[in-house]
Design an enzyme around this catalytic site. Structure first.
Site, PDB file in Angstrom:
ATOM      1  N   THR A  48     -27.197   4.657 -15.476  1.00 39.38           N
ATOM      2  CA  THR A  48     -26.469   4.489 -16.733  1.00 39.38           C
ATOM      3  C   THR A  48     -27.320   3.811 -17.798  1.00 39.38           C
ATOM      4  O   THR A  48     -27.132   4.033 -18.988  1.00 39.38           O
ATOM      5  CB  THR A  48     -25.182   3.675 -16.470  1.00 39.38           C
ATOM      6  OG1 THR A  48     -24.410   4.405 -15.535  1.00 39.38           O
ATOM      7  CG2 THR A  48     -24.372   3.462 -17.708  1.00 39.38           C
ATOM      8  N   TYR A  61     -19.779  10.107 -19.568  1.00 40.25           N
ATOM      9  CA  TYR A  61     -21.182  10.134 -19.972  1.00 40.25           C
ATOM     10  C   TYR A  61     -21.997  10.733 -18.853  1.00 40.25           C
ATOM     11  O   TYR A  61     -21.496  10.960 -17.753  1.00 40.25           O
ATOM     12  CB  TYR A  61     -21.689   8.710 -20.275  1.00 40.25           C
ATOM     13  CG  TYR A  61     -21.813   7.876 -19.045  1.00 40.25           C
ATOM     14  CD1 TYR A  61     -20.705   7.260 -18.484  1.00 40.25           C
ATOM     15  CD2 TYR A  61     -23.043   7.750 -18.398  1.00 40.25           C
ATOM     16  CE1 TYR A  61     -20.807   6.530 -17.310  1.00 40.25           C
ATOM     17  CE2 TYR A  61     -23.151   7.014 -17.221  1.00 40.25           C
ATOM     18  CZ  TYR A  61     -22.031   6.410 -16.694  1.00 40.25           C
ATOM     19  OH  TYR A  61     -22.135   5.706 -15.531  1.00 40.25           O
ATOM     20  N   THR A 127     -26.339   1.637 -11.117  1.00 35.92           N
ATOM     21  CA  THR A 127     -25.706   0.526 -10.403  1.00 35.92           C
ATOM     22  C   THR A 127     -25.059   0.949  -9.074  1.00 35.92           C
ATOM     23  O   THR A 127     -24.860   0.116  -8.198  1.00 35.92           O
ATOM     24  CB  THR A 127     -24.613  -0.141 -11.271  1.00 35.92           C
ATOM     25  OG1 THR A 127     -23.668   0.854 -11.654  1.00 35.92           O
ATOM     26  CG2 THR A 127     -25.188  -0.816 -12.485  1.00 35.92           C
ATOM     27  N   ASP A 128     -24.735   2.239  -8.940  1.00 40.04           N
ATOM     28  CA  ASP A 128     -23.975   2.675  -7.752  1.00 40.04           C
ATOM     29  C   ASP A 128     -24.687   2.350  -6.438  1.00 40.04           C
ATOM     30  O   ASP A 128     -24.052   1.940  -5.469  1.00 40.04           O
ATOM     31  CB  ASP A 128     -23.704   4.185  -7.800  1.00 40.04           C
ATOM     32  CG  ASP A 128     -22.639   4.563  -8.815  1.00 40.04           C
ATOM     33  OD1 ASP A 128     -22.026   3.658  -9.415  1.00 40.04           O
ATOM     34  OD2 ASP A 128     -22.426   5.775  -9.014  1.00 40.04           O
ATOM     35  N   LYS A 200     -22.068  -4.370  -5.338  1.00 42.12           N
ATOM     36  CA  LYS A 200     -21.279  -3.956  -6.510  1.00 42.12           C
ATOM     37  C   LYS A 200     -19.802  -4.148  -6.176  1.00 42.12           C
ATOM     38  O   LYS A 200     -19.322  -3.647  -5.162  1.00 42.12           O
ATOM     39  CB  LYS A 200     -21.576  -2.489  -6.834  1.00 42.12           C
ATOM     40  CG  LYS A 200     -20.949  -2.007  -8.133  1.00 42.12           C
ATOM     41  CD  LYS A 200     -21.384  -0.585  -8.503  1.00 42.12           C
ATOM     42  CE  LYS A 200     -20.810  -0.197  -9.859  1.00 42.12           C
ATOM     43  NZ  LYS A 200     -21.235   1.138 -10.307  1.00 42.12           N
ATOM     44  N   GLU A 321     -13.776  -9.971  18.672  1.00 46.35           N
ATOM     45  CA  GLU A 321     -12.658  -9.218  19.266  1.00 46.35           C
ATOM     46  C   GLU A 321     -13.140  -7.967  19.999  1.00 46.35           C
ATOM     47  O   GLU A 321     -12.367  -7.288  20.662  1.00 46.35           O
ATOM     48  CB  GLU A 321     -11.650  -8.838  18.184  1.00 46.35           C
ATOM     49  CG  GLU A 321     -10.822 -10.006  17.684  1.00 46.35           C
ATOM     50  CD  GLU A 321      -9.692  -9.551  16.778  1.00 46.35           C
ATOM     51  OE1 GLU A 321      -8.689  -9.023  17.270  1.00 46.35           O
ATOM     52  OE2 GLU A 321      -9.853  -9.720  15.545  1.00 46.35           O
TER      53      GLU A 321
HETATM   54  N1  GLU Z   1     -23.283   6.676 -11.387  1.00 46.62           N
HETATM   55  C1  GLU Z   1     -24.087   5.840 -12.183  1.00 46.62           C
HETATM   56  C2  GLU Z   1     -25.346   5.431 -11.442  1.00 46.62           C
HETATM   57  O1  GLU Z   1     -25.348   4.744 -10.474  1.00 46.62           O
HETATM   58  C3  GLU Z   1     -23.196   4.785 -12.622  1.00 46.62           C
HETATM   59  C4  GLU Z   1     -23.609   3.491 -12.409  1.00 46.62           C
HETATM   60  C5  GLU Z   1     -24.520   2.899 -13.401  1.00 46.62           C
HETATM   61  O2  GLU Z   1     -25.686   3.136 -13.518  1.00 46.62           O
HETATM   62  O3  GLU Z   1     -23.905   2.071 -13.994  1.00 46.62           O
HETATM   63  O4  GLU Z   1     -26.384   5.855 -11.836  1.00 46.62           O
END
Ligand code: GLU
Length: 364
Positions: A48, A61, A127-128, A200, A321
């Site tokens: 992103t 996007y 971020t994923d 995340k 457990e």
């Molecule tokens: N799907 C995107 C990625 O991981 C969204 C997450 C991001 O970069 O914020 O590239």
């Protein structure tokens, strides 16, 4: 009067010295540059931070639209911190991250880190899956130089895009000599996380990354870097893992536990060629008796079966457990399922006993 002037000059001097001590020096003299600034190489992979939308208030996007040169040009403030060089390693949304990019990225980081004129490396990423890539690199790159990953939750075209400041802060950390030897770091939203601890936690919020179990390594505000401590677990130069001679990584699948779970998906993973299975268990790595039986059956046949948890924080202990000793299972301890998978893939590059595998989860 004179005394008062001397006094205020002294107070001024103390203030300057204090600021100089408290704020880490970003500009270090490095051989090979004529600016006196450290050289930081930026490896862009997409995400992103390089994403673009049709308008500045649109949720939809596309990741990976902006190239590394545009990314660098968008944050000219970094010129105060370092001399930047950019390379495009990939340009994908990190949901598409794959072994080909991982191996290419890790090898390039190792090459660059061995260069005398390179002081640090910044990697831009989605971020994923940044937590998985960060942890993978943390285990296979061999350097004490700062390796800093960064990302953004909002695309570059959004109102209040978070990418530019995250990138500026990541460069500040990569150019900071105190970042050395702390393993791969992730800088997002003013916080510095260790690769083994961050996760995340929100699908959309800018404040999405936490290190819920062991806490932050530091913070960074407009380029002012503070470190609190080192990372948890062995990493980089102290890691026993290496990609030398590695052409492919073994398959390991993650399967989530849930009410009324049977062994069908576990059997399917093994039938598809998984050498290891990680269960994102309920609670303390638990699952139904049917799932435990399926795991124990495959563990007996040599598939490494790890119990992790779908819960966002907390340790998965051995023999709580589930009788790991009796069933031949491994507990993920502090690693979440996605990171347990990364460690297991590297661990499976060689034959190991369950005792040795459990040691790896203790140490990394
Ligand atoms: N799907 C995107 C990625 O991981 C969204 C997450 C991001 O970069 O914020 O590239």
């Amino acid at each position: 009067m004179v005394r008062r002037n001397v006094g205020s000059a002294l107070i001024g001097l103390i203030a300057v010295v204090t600021v100089a001590i408290e704020r880490p020096v970003h500009a270090q003299t490095q051989p090979g540059t004529n600016t006196g600034l450290p050289t930081v190489v930026v490896l862009a992979t997409g995400g992103t931070i390089a994403g673009a939308a049709g308008s500045d208030v649109q949720a939809a996007y596309k990741s990976g639209q902006v190239g590394v040169d545009q990314l660098l040009a968008a944050v000219p403030q970094t010129k105060k911190l370092a001399t930047l060089r950019g390379e495009q390693v990939a340009n994908i949304g990190s949901q598409d991250m794959n072994d080909e990019v991982w191996l290419k990225l890790a090898r390039r980081v190792n090459e660059l880190a061995a260069m005398k004129d390179v002081s640090g490396i910044v990697i831009t990423h989605g971020t994923d899956t940044i937590e998985e890539t960060a942890y993978f690199l943390n285990l296979v790159v061999k350097t004490r130089k700062p390796i800093v990953m960064t990302a953004a939750m909002r695309p570059s075209t959004a109102l209040s895009a978070d990418g530019p400041l995250n990138f500026f802060n990541a460069v500040a950390v990569a150019a900071n000599k105190d970042a050395a030897g702390r393993g791969v770091l992730v800088v997002v939203n003013d916080w510095i996380h260790g690769a083994s601890s961050l996760t995340k936690t929100s699908t959309t919020a800018v404040q999405t990354f936490l290190s819920p179990l062991s806490g932050l390594i530091g913070s960074v505000a407009y380029g002012g870097v503070e470190f609190y401590r080192g990372p948890v677990g062995r990493h980089t130069t102290e890691s026993e893992f290496s990609l030398d001679g590695v052409a492919a990584l073994p398959r390991v699948d993650v399967i989530m536990a849930y009410e009324n779970m049977d062994g069908v998906l576990i059997d399917a993973a093994v039938a598809a060629g998984a050498k290891g299975v990680v269960i994102a268990g309920v609670g303390n790595g638990n699952m139904t008796a049917s799932a435990v039986n399926a795991l124990a059956k495959h563990a007996k046949a040599g598939v490494v079966c790890v119990r992790a948890s779908r819960v966002v924080t907390g340790r998965v202990g051995r023999n709580v457990e589930v009788d790991d000793d009796k069933l031949g299972l491994v507990a993920s301890l502090d690693l979440n399922p996605q990171k347990a998978r990364v460690l297991l893939r590297l661990a499976l590059l060689k034959q190991r006993t369950n005792t040795e595998l459990q040691r790896l989860f203790e140490e990394y």
